[in-house]
Scaffold this motif. Structure first.
Motif, PDB file in Angstrom:
ATOM      1  N   SER A  63      49.255  43.064  43.939  1.00 60.13           N
ATOM      2  CA  SER A  63      49.172  43.271  42.503  1.00 60.13           C
ATOM      3  C   SER A  63      47.966  42.549  41.898  1.00 60.13           C
ATOM      4  O   SER A  63      47.546  42.850  40.800  1.00 60.13           O
ATOM      5  CB  SER A  63      50.450  42.808  41.825  1.00 60.13           C
ATOM      6  N   GLU A  64      47.369  41.607  42.591  1.00 63.52           N
ATOM      7  CA  GLU A  64      46.198  40.879  42.114  1.00 63.52           C
ATOM      8  C   GLU A  64      45.193  40.765  43.244  1.00 63.52           C
ATOM      9  O   GLU A  64      45.560  40.746  44.410  1.00 63.52           O
ATOM     10  CB  GLU A  64      46.577  39.460  41.680  1.00 63.52           C
ATOM     11  N   PHE A  65      43.956  40.679  42.845  1.00 59.99           N
ATOM     12  CA  PHE A  65      42.896  40.416  43.808  1.00 59.99           C
ATOM     13  C   PHE A  65      42.160  39.185  43.353  1.00 59.99           C
ATOM     14  O   PHE A  65      41.952  38.976  42.173  1.00 59.99           O
ATOM     15  CB  PHE A  65      41.919  41.597  43.881  1.00 59.99           C
ATOM     16  N   ALA A  66      41.757  38.401  44.270  1.00 63.29           N
ATOM     17  CA  ALA A  66      40.999  37.205  43.912  1.00 63.29           C
ATOM     18  C   ALA A  66      39.693  37.225  44.687  1.00 63.29           C
ATOM     19  O   ALA A  66      39.640  37.587  45.856  1.00 63.29           O
ATOM     20  CB  ALA A  66      41.784  35.950  44.239  1.00 63.29           C
ATOM     21  N   GLY A  67      38.664  36.873  44.041  1.00 58.87           N
ATOM     22  CA  GLY A  67      37.367  36.763  44.697  1.00 58.87           C
ATOM     23  C   GLY A  67      36.982  35.296  44.708  1.00 58.87           C
ATOM     24  O   GLY A  67      37.097  34.596  43.710  1.00 58.87           O
ATOM     25  N   GLY A  68      36.500  34.839  45.765  1.00 60.81           N
ATOM     26  CA  GLY A  68      36.218  33.423  45.886  1.00 60.81           C
ATOM     27  C   GLY A  68      34.809  33.047  45.500  1.00 60.81           C
ATOM     28  O   GLY A  68      33.853  33.446  46.148  1.00 60.81           O
TER      29      GLY A  68
END
Length: 178
Positions: free
Chosen positions: A167-172
């Motif tokens: 449901s979420e994406f995270a980019g570092g």
């Protein structure tokens, strides 16, 4: 020189004698062997003999049903002796322990056949026979579970579940946008 005499037995006289001497019956010999059911003029005696014959046939069916206890007991002993490690011999014994009771349960009519006269009670011997086979099957399934080969936990079925949709994406560390 002395003459050689040939051995001869003469049973024509019917009194079990050889050269005038009585020959004894061997140990365990009874003169009425094989003549247990004698038909006499007395109908009460005949009914008792028929009842005795029926009782002996019923006991024979029960002993046939209990005879499988030795086979199942030996098979359970062999499964126990094979250990709970996953090896070739223990798996072979386990497959035999599952296959043998199942195939025997499906052939109970051949193990304890139907009575042609319809006088014998076959329900009790068949139930005893089936109970012994089911006990062997339960032991094999318990052994299967003890080896960890029987899927009983929910974690055994994790491979069949679909992965949930993220449901979420995270980019570092990289700014996405302005």
């Amino acid at each position: 020189m002395s003459e050689f005499r040939k051995w001869t037995l003469h049973f024509e006289d019917g009194n079990n004698s050889v050269d005038g001497k009585r020959v004894q019956d061997p140990p365990g010999f009874t003169g009425t062997g094989g003549k247990e059911l004698v038909i006499a003029g007395n109908s009460k005696s005949l009914n008792m003999d028929v009842a005795l014959l029926k009782q002996r046939r019923q006991e024979a069916m029960m002993s046939k049903a209990l005879g499988s206890f030795k086979q199942v007991g030996f098979l359970c002993f062999m499964m126990w002796m094979s250990g709970s490690q996953i090896h070739l011999f223990s798996i072979m014994m386990l497959v035999t322990g599952i296959y043998q009771p199942l195939s025997t349960l499906f052939s109970v009519n051949q193990a304890i056949p139907q009575d042609q006269t319809g006088q014998l009670e076959l329900l009790k011997p068949r139930l005893v026979f089936c109970a012994i086979q089911i006990a062997g099957l339960i032991f094999a399934l318990n052994k299967l579970q003890g080896m960890g080969l029987l899927p009983t936990n929910p974690s055994d079925y994790v491979s069949f579940l679909k992965a949930p949709v993220a449901s979420e994406f995270a980019g570092g560390g990289v700014r996405l946008g302005r």
